[in-house]
Enzyme design. Structure first.
Site, PDB file in Angstrom:
ATOM      1  N   ILE A 153       0.736  -1.235  -0.079  1.00  0.00           N
ATOM      2  CA  ILE A 153      -0.065   0.063   0.050  1.00  0.00           C
ATOM      3  C   ILE A 153       0.951   1.299   0.000  1.00  0.00           C
ATOM      4  CG2 ILE A 153      -2.108  -1.250   1.065  1.00  0.00           C
ATOM      5  CD1 ILE A 153      -1.242  -0.087   3.881  1.00  0.00           C
ATOM      6  N   ASP A 154       0.215   2.224  -0.392  1.00  0.00           N
ATOM      7  CA  ASP A 154       1.191   3.685  -0.550  1.00  0.00           C
ATOM      8  C   ASP A 154       1.903   3.919   0.632  1.00  0.00           C
ATOM      9  OD1 ASP A 154       0.609   3.506  -3.423  1.00  0.00           O
ATOM     10  OD2 ASP A 154      -1.344   4.957  -3.065  1.00  0.00           O
ATOM     11  N   LYS A 155       2.818   4.924   0.871  1.00  0.00           N
ATOM     12  CA  LYS A 155       3.491   5.360   1.759  1.00  0.00           C
ATOM     13  C   LYS A 155       2.606   6.060   3.008  1.00  0.00           C
ATOM     14  CE  LYS A 155       6.518   9.067   3.122  1.00  0.00           C
ATOM     15  NZ  LYS A 155       7.567  10.329   2.701  1.00  0.00           N
TER      16      LYS A 155
END
Length: 345
Positions: A153-155
């Site tokens: 998942i994104d930062k």
């Protein structure tokens, strides 16, 4: 499983690694980017720099440019490639992990917003992978040599991730993500009043040719990869809406890109324009209210809340649920109170 299938779920083919980054000074006179970089990169030839620009690897303020682009004062110039720089090293780091489940085959982690899942984009330390290889020995390598990683998942997205501890678990879990038998539900706060109680957003997702740090929808399906997002309205607050989003596919930035395409950019999603006031009034008090919400939630309003999959050994279907983080809860509560106040008046 074919490597290409596993890569597809992990979106590794969309990764870019930062090799160089420079900020032009305040007094910088307009100068071709190839000449500008010659002044900063040791042992670089102008021919190599021009070739990098031709291949779309040189960016000024996040946008790929040609070698004759003029760098101006305060511009940010980056050189990004699809392979890591030579100094790239995967080193163990003593970073605490929020483990919600663990057995001999796998573990489920609740990732905080701000933590990068794996090195890249100039983030070569402090990542989830750095933490994993400190806490666990001999994690299996995926096709991109990322220890234990099944998906990501994104930062600045918080929430649940499953990590494989054995080769069998890695292959079994990767297959589930590829054949869409796993469950992934996110909670998102988006701009605008989503009128339909539920719906589906479809549209191939690929890299934006004008800004390679962004993804975009190709509605004709001639580029990118198939992507499907199902959404359901949880609450409406007038100028923003709280959604449950269920992923059928796993593309880079999928919910962020699909919701923007549907006209409902994620709240405070800077990369896709959600950090601007996209809906509402021009009243000073409203603008101040939204800016206060941005300060409370300094990231895109997206949380990977629920994760479900079949255990690779027992076959039992496991489902995990996580609390919405405090920053996102606080922003939602502010919007809830604001909407109630509008109705009362």
């Amino acid at each position: 499983m074919k490597d290409t299938e596993r890569d597809d779920e992990l979106n590794q083919d969309d990764e870019l690694y930062e090799h160089y980054s420079f900020q032009a000074g305040k007094g910088q006179e307009p100068l071709r980017v190839d000449k500008f970089l010659m002044n900063f990169i040791e042992n670089a030839t102008r021919n190599k720099i021009q070739q990098a620009a031709k291949n779309g690897n040189i960016y000024v303020n996040g946008i790929a440019v040609k070698s004759n682009h003029k760098v101006k004062a305060n511009d940010e110039v980056k050189v990004l490639f699809e392979h890591p720089p030579h100094e790239y090293l995967l080193t163990p780091e003593e970073i605490p992990l929020d483990i919600v489940y663990e057995d001999d085959e796998l573990l489920v982690i609740n990732k905080p917003a701000g933590m990068v899942v794996h090195p890249g984009h100039g983030n070569y330390s402090g990542t989830l992978i750095n933490a994993l290889i400190y806490h666990f020995n001999n994690l299996p390598l995926n096709s991109n040599e990322r220890p234990g990683l099944v998906h990501r998942i994104d930062k600045d997205t918080s929430g649940l991730l499953v990590i494989a501890k054995t080769e069998h678990a890695l292959n079994h879990l990767s297959r589930q993500f590829f054949d869409k038998s796993s469950e992934r539900e996110y909670v998102a706060l988006v701009w605008g009043n989503v009128t339909e109680d539920e719906g589906t957003v479809t549209g191939h997702i690929g890299r934006n040719p004008k800004n390679r740090l962004q993804m975009m929808v190709f509605p004709e399906g001639d580029q990118g990869k198939e992507a499907v997002t199902h959404y359901k309205v949880l609450e409406r607050f007038g100028y923003v809406t709280l959604l449950s989003c269920r992923l059928e596919t796993g593309r880079t930035h999928q919910i962020r890109v699909h919701m923007k395409y549907a006209g409902h950019t994620l709240f405070n999603d800077e990369r896709y324009g959600g950090e601007r006031i996209l809906k509402g009034t021009t009243f000073t008090k409203y603008k101040q209210f939204v800016e206060n919400c941005f300060k409370i939630l300094p990231r895109q309003a997206l949380h990977a809340k629920t994760l479900g999959f079949a255990h690779p050994v027992t076959g039992e279907f496991l489902r995990f649920d996580s609390e919405i983080p405090e920053d996102m809860q606080e922003a939602i509560e502010k919007w809830r109170n604001y909407a109630k106040h509008q109705i009362d008046n």
